[in-house]
Design a protein around this motif. Structure first.
Motif, PDB file in Angstrom:
ATOM      1  N   UNK A  55       0.854  -1.126  -0.030  1.00  0.00           N
ATOM      2  CA  UNK A  55       0.061   0.144   0.067  1.00  0.00           C
ATOM      3  C   UNK A  55       0.974   1.239   0.007  1.00  0.00           C
ATOM      4  N   UNK A  56       0.188   2.387  -0.550  1.00  0.00           N
ATOM      5  CA  UNK A  56       0.982   3.695  -0.416  1.00  0.00           C
ATOM      6  C   UNK A  56      -0.094   4.286   0.333  1.00  0.00           C
ATOM      7  N   UNK A  76      -2.700  -0.880  13.101  1.00  0.00           N
ATOM      8  CA  UNK A  76      -3.945  -1.362  12.709  1.00  0.00           C
ATOM      9  C   UNK A  76      -3.620  -1.374  11.012  1.00  0.00           C
ATOM     10  N   UNK A  77      -2.802  -0.812  10.396  1.00  0.00           N
ATOM     11  CA  UNK A  77      -2.518  -0.842   8.930  1.00  0.00           C
ATOM     12  C   UNK A  77      -1.847  -2.287   8.776  1.00  0.00           C
ATOM     13  N   UNK A  78      -0.897  -2.513   9.664  1.00  0.00           N
ATOM     14  CA  UNK A  78       0.004  -3.837   9.408  1.00  0.00           C
ATOM     15  C   UNK A  78      -1.021  -5.237   9.481  1.00  0.00           C
ATOM     16  N   UNK A 118       3.788   0.277   2.771  1.00  0.00           N
ATOM     17  CA  UNK A 118       3.618  -0.689   3.609  1.00  0.00           C
ATOM     18  C   UNK A 118       3.633  -2.077   2.774  1.00  0.00           C
ATOM     19  N   UNK A 119       4.611  -2.887   2.955  1.00  0.00           N
ATOM     20  CA  UNK A 119       4.486  -4.028   2.359  1.00  0.00           C
ATOM     21  C   UNK A 119       4.372  -5.181   3.298  1.00  0.00           C
ATOM     22  N   UNK A 148       6.545  -4.370   6.443  1.00  0.00           N
ATOM     23  CA  UNK A 148       7.483  -3.375   6.787  1.00  0.00           C
ATOM     24  C   UNK A 148       6.851  -2.107   6.380  1.00  0.00           C
ATOM     25  N   UNK A 149       7.147  -1.363   7.132  1.00  0.00           N
ATOM     26  CA  UNK A 149       6.764   0.294   6.752  1.00  0.00           C
ATOM     27  C   UNK A 149       8.126   0.821   6.365  1.00  0.00           C
TER      28      UNK A 149
END
Length: 171
Positions: A55-56, A76-78, A118-119, A148-149
């Protein structure tokens, strides 16, 4: 947009035809309806390349009181990106199942000071094969994923999550 009600499952997105990839924009639109928080996390774009989903993201909706990334938003995003990785993998296999996070942990390495990416990838290169075999054998499975961010060239956050694919519900 469908009004969400507590205790009621959101309708599933129809599976793509014969192992095709999901349209990223359509999947993200569905995700924003299915998980209302997703629409507030600053997700700008989604890409898949091989085993990696990325994600970007915009920093602005995720700022803390210090003007850097808020750890709760980043966590939360991870978690959500891992859930999306498993959900999208299942969809390419033509499988509709519920996915839940079973365990997660994060390591904050540097402040997030700008927009970021974020990968998410499997922790083990055999992860997909192991998950597929578990689903075929017992109807449920589990996979470990690493997120990973990156803010520019700086690794700011590493996370790991175990995601469980639940067995089919009886009809």
């Amino acid at each position: 947009m469908i009004e969400r009600r507590i205790g009621e499952a959101h309708p599933r997105l129809p599976l793509p035809a014969n192992g095709q990839e999901d349209d990223p924009a359509a999947f993200l639109a569905w995700l924003h309806d299915a998980i209302p928080l997703a629409g507030h996390l600053g997700i700008r774009d989604m890409h898949r390349q091989g085993d990696s989903l990325s994600w970007q993201l915009a920093l602005t909706p995720n700022l803390n009181d210090k003007g850097t990334g808020f750890g709760g938003s980043l966590t939360a995003q991870t978690t959500l990106l891992g859930w999306c990785w498993v959900t999208l993998w299942l969809r390419r296999q033509g499988i509709e199942r519920d996915v839940v996070v079973a365990e997660s942990r994060q390591r904050f390495l540097a402040p997030v000071t700008g927009d970021y990416r974020l990968t998410c990838t499997p922790e083990d290169e055999q992860g997909r094969a192991t998950l597929a075999a578990s689903l075929q054998k017992g109807g449920k499975g589990r996979i470990a994923l690493v997120q990973q961010l990156w803010c520019g060239d700086t690794l700011c956050l590493e996370a790991r999550g175990d995601y469980a694919v639940l067995p089919e519900k009886p009809a």
